[in-house]
Design an enzyme around this catalytic site. Structure first.
Site, PDB file in Angstrom:
ATOM      1  CG  HIS B  66      -0.299  -0.265   2.510  1.00  0.00           C
ATOM      2  ND1 HIS B  66       0.028  -1.537   2.937  1.00  0.00           N
ATOM      3  CD2 HIS B  66       0.095   0.565   3.492  1.00  0.00           C
ATOM      4  CE1 HIS B  66       0.593  -1.465   4.133  1.00  0.00           C
ATOM      5  NE2 HIS B  66       0.651  -0.193   4.482  1.00  0.00           N
ATOM      6  CG  ASP B  73       0.284 -10.781   6.918  1.00  0.00           C
ATOM      7  OD1 ASP B  73      -0.765 -10.153   7.187  1.00  0.00           O
ATOM      8  OD2 ASP B  73       1.027 -11.245   7.805  1.00  0.00           O
ATOM      9  N   GLY B  74      -2.752 -10.273   4.441  1.00  0.00           N
ATOM     10  CA  GLY B  74      -4.052 -10.927   4.439  1.00  0.00           C
ATOM     11  C   GLY B  74      -4.488 -11.271   5.857  1.00  0.00           C
ATOM     12  N   GLY B  76      -5.092 -12.627   9.495  1.00  0.00           N
ATOM     13  CA  GLY B  76      -4.116 -13.180  10.438  1.00  0.00           C
ATOM     14  C   GLY B  76      -2.764 -12.533  10.237  1.00  0.00           C
ATOM     15  CG  HIS B  81       2.347  -1.173   9.439  1.00  0.00           C
ATOM     16  ND1 HIS B  81       2.642  -2.081   8.444  1.00  0.00           N
ATOM     17  CD2 HIS B  81       1.928  -0.061   8.793  1.00  0.00           C
ATOM     18  CE1 HIS B  81       2.428  -1.538   7.260  1.00  0.00           C
ATOM     19  NE2 HIS B  81       1.997  -0.310   7.441  1.00  0.00           N
ATOM     20  N   GLY B  88       6.039  10.454  11.336  1.00  0.00           N
ATOM     21  CA  GLY B  88       4.742  10.987  10.931  1.00  0.00           C
ATOM     22  C   GLY B  88       3.538  10.515  11.706  1.00  0.00           C
ATOM     23  CG  HIS B  92      -0.698   2.464   7.031  1.00  0.00           C
ATOM     24  ND1 HIS B  92       0.494   2.457   6.348  1.00  0.00           N
ATOM     25  CD2 HIS B  92      -1.127   3.758   7.004  1.00  0.00           C
ATOM     26  CE1 HIS B  92       0.775   3.677   5.919  1.00  0.00           C
ATOM     27  NE2 HIS B  92      -0.187   4.490   6.314  1.00  0.00           N
ATOM     28  CG  ASP B  94      -4.347  -6.778   6.331  1.00  0.00           C
ATOM     29  OD1 ASP B  94      -5.078  -6.518   5.351  1.00  0.00           O
ATOM     30  OD2 ASP B  94      -3.607  -7.780   6.393  1.00  0.00           O
ATOM     31  CD  GLU B 116      -0.778  -0.959  15.127  1.00  0.00           C
ATOM     32  OE1 GLU B 116       0.236  -0.321  14.804  1.00  0.00           O
ATOM     33  OE2 GLU B 116      -0.737  -2.182  15.401  1.00  0.00           O
ATOM     34  CG  HIS B 119       3.441   1.300  17.626  1.00  0.00           C
ATOM     35  ND1 HIS B 119       4.444   0.918  18.489  1.00  0.00           N
ATOM     36  CD2 HIS B 119       2.791   0.151  17.266  1.00  0.00           C
ATOM     37  CE1 HIS B 119       4.413  -0.407  18.647  1.00  0.00           C
ATOM     38  NE2 HIS B 119       3.423  -0.887  17.932  1.00  0.00           N
ATOM     39  CG  HIS B 125       5.872  -4.008  19.963  1.00  0.00           C
ATOM     40  ND1 HIS B 125       6.178  -4.642  18.776  1.00  0.00           N
ATOM     41  CD2 HIS B 125       4.637  -3.462  19.783  1.00  0.00           C
ATOM     42  CE1 HIS B 125       5.180  -4.491  17.927  1.00  0.00           C
ATOM     43  NE2 HIS B 125       4.239  -3.774  18.515  1.00  0.00           N
TER      44      HIS B 125
END
Lengths: 85, 406
Positions: B66, B73-74, B76, B81, B88, B92, B94, B116, B119, B125
């Site tokens: 993207h 990765d679809g 699961g 992230h 910035g 994002h 999934d 998220e 972050h 983490h």
């Protein structure tokens, strides 16, 4: 020795690389990796994930690697690669 | 917790959702995203305002590659992230995940978004399993609340909240802080102030209750502290304030689950407010494996939210989320806590955020950031009677250096 040929090893290597425990790994090429580096990466991951630290890709470790998770690296700027400074 | 190393310079942050997930209503996504931001604004002075045009944090639901070189990765695997402030702050998600709201099905949008945004605000983490900032998705938690580890992390970046709104900032949603309401006892405050602590300012233990009061236990009695001294109407009997609890307690603390723990000899008791929380006492070896009997004191350290036990010259760190909860590297020497003496009487974190250690009739203030006893004038140790109990004439030998207060 090369460890990436062990069952589950290459996917684990990719995982450890993706989340900051190993340097960049290319999925489409075979790589030689010092066994102690790989073991340390597994240990670091196990420690971070609260697992029993064995350095081995045991069932518990592999299961944890399959959990849904955030894509951000666990290890950000650990400084491991600039120890001489 | 771990800080990435960057943070926002402003506290009023704006955001927008540029791309929505296919299966949820926009209005619902808007509400969940705002709720997720409120998790962090509940403990800091940060505010998050939805806006169009240029914003601080842009939120997008995307599939596969993207545009940032970090493809999804679809279903699961990787769920989402986000970028740290220096990069910035964008988040994002999934879009191919089955995002859900208040449901055990699918992946809970609120929890993942709150993670998220951690972050986006500068948190990396955490290796604390129970923390929101742990990297793994743990499934829908209807009673979600921030872990103390997350609170310490975000407050290390942006400071504590100075306004007095509810910590969750999200009262009508029923999610956020879900701490049990303690079963408190109304305590009439009448009569003159007791001076027995001025005659002998030593005590057994000091701790904060879940309802925010500070108590001192000594023998069979207890006192409540005020900002400057002890509250009128005390002492009272421990057996009346905490039915079923014995006197001469070794140590006490209130954990982040809102429950208070009391230790004596080889036993411990757990209370929810003033009510015993089950069948107690139990053996310390049973509930706090790795911790010795007859401890001097215990506390939850604000530096990391873990429980520390002290005895003689040694201390143990107890982390209930780890197996084993006490690492094999413990016990360690108390001398690691720079300036803190051995054979402590008591220790706790006061409402001002500092950790205090007590020994005999004096106390030490510990600076969690410098990791040493504060170097101040007057110096530590100081007189407990004078500074904590409001005694004007502390007995000889207990004043410490407080005479220089002038």
């Amino acid at each position: 020795g090369a460890v990436s040929s062990a069952p589950g090893g290459s996917s684990a290597m990719l995982y450890l690389s993706q989340y900051g425990y190993l340097g960049p790994v290319k999925a489409n090429s075979s790589q030689l990796l010092d066994e102690s580096s790989f073991r340390k990466a597994v240990e670091d991951f196990q420690s971070f994930a609260g697992l029993t630290v064995t350095g081995e890709l045991d069932d518990q470790t592999m299961e944890t690697m399959q959990l849904p998770r955030c894509g951000v690296k666990d290890k950000v700027g650990t400084g491991d690669n600039r120890a001489k400074r | 917790y771990a800080l990435q190393g960057s943070r926002w310079k402003v506290k009023n942050l704006s955001y927008k959702i540029s791309k929505y997930p296919p299966k949820l209503k926009r209005k619902e996504v808007d509400a969940e995203v705002q709720r997720a931001f409120n998790v962090w604004s509940g403990y800091t002075d940060l505010s998050f305002t939805p806006k169009s045009g240029q914003v601080h944090i842009e939120i997008r639901f995307e599939t596969g590659e993207h545009g940032d070189g970090d493809p999804f990765d679809g279903p699961g695997g990787t769920l989402a992230h986000a970028y740290f402030p220096v990069f910035g702050g964008d988040a994002h998600f999934d879009a191919s995940e089955s995002w859900s709201i208040n449901s055990y099905r699918g992946t809970n949008l609120f929890q993942v978004a709150a993670h998220e945004f951690g972050h986006s605000l500068g948190l990396s983490h955490s290796d604390v399993r129970s923390a929101l900032m742990a990297p793994f998705y743990r499934g829908y938690d209807p009673a979600f609340s921030l872990d103390q580890d997350d609170v310490s992390g975000i407050q290390a970046l942006y400071g504590k909240k100075t306004t007095k709104s509810a910590p969750s900032g999200d009262d009508d949603a029923g999610v956020g802080e879900s701490q049990d309401v303690p079963n408190t006892v109304n305590e009439p405050e009448s009569g003159s102030r007791d001076t027995s602590l001025c005659q002998d300012p030593t005590f057994d233990t000091i701790f904060n209750s879940a309802d925010g009061f500070t108590y001192i236990f000594k023998g069979s009695k207890y006192w409540r502290l005020t900002e400057e001294s002890i509250a009128p109407g005390y002492p009272k009997m421990i057996s009346e304030g905490w039915p079923g609890l014995v006197g001469n307690i070794d140590a006490a603390f209130t954990y982040k689950n809102g429950k208070s723990y009391f230790f004596k000899g080889s036993k411990y008791w757990r209370y929810k407010g003033r009510k015993m929380d089950g069948d107690y006492p139990k053996d310390i070896s049973e509930g706090f494996t790795g911790i010795p009997n007859d401890i001097d004191t215990a506390m939850v350290w604000s530096g990391n939210g873990k429980i520390y036990f002290f005895k003689g010259t040694k201390f143990w760190r107890f982390d209930p989320s780890q197996r084993p909860p006490v690492k094999s590297t413990y016990p360690k020497l108390i001398s690691n806590w720079e300036g803190v003496p051995d054979s402590l009487s008591a220790a706790f974190q006061w409402t001002n955020g500092y950790t205090y250690f007590y020994k005999d009739a004096t106390y030490y203030r510990f600076n969690d950031r410098a990791f040493s006893v504060d170097q101040t004038n007057p110096a530590f140790p100081r007189s407990t009677a004078y500074w904590w109990f409001g005694c004007q004439d502390a007995p000889s030998g207990t004043v410490g250096t407080s005479e220089s207060r002038g």
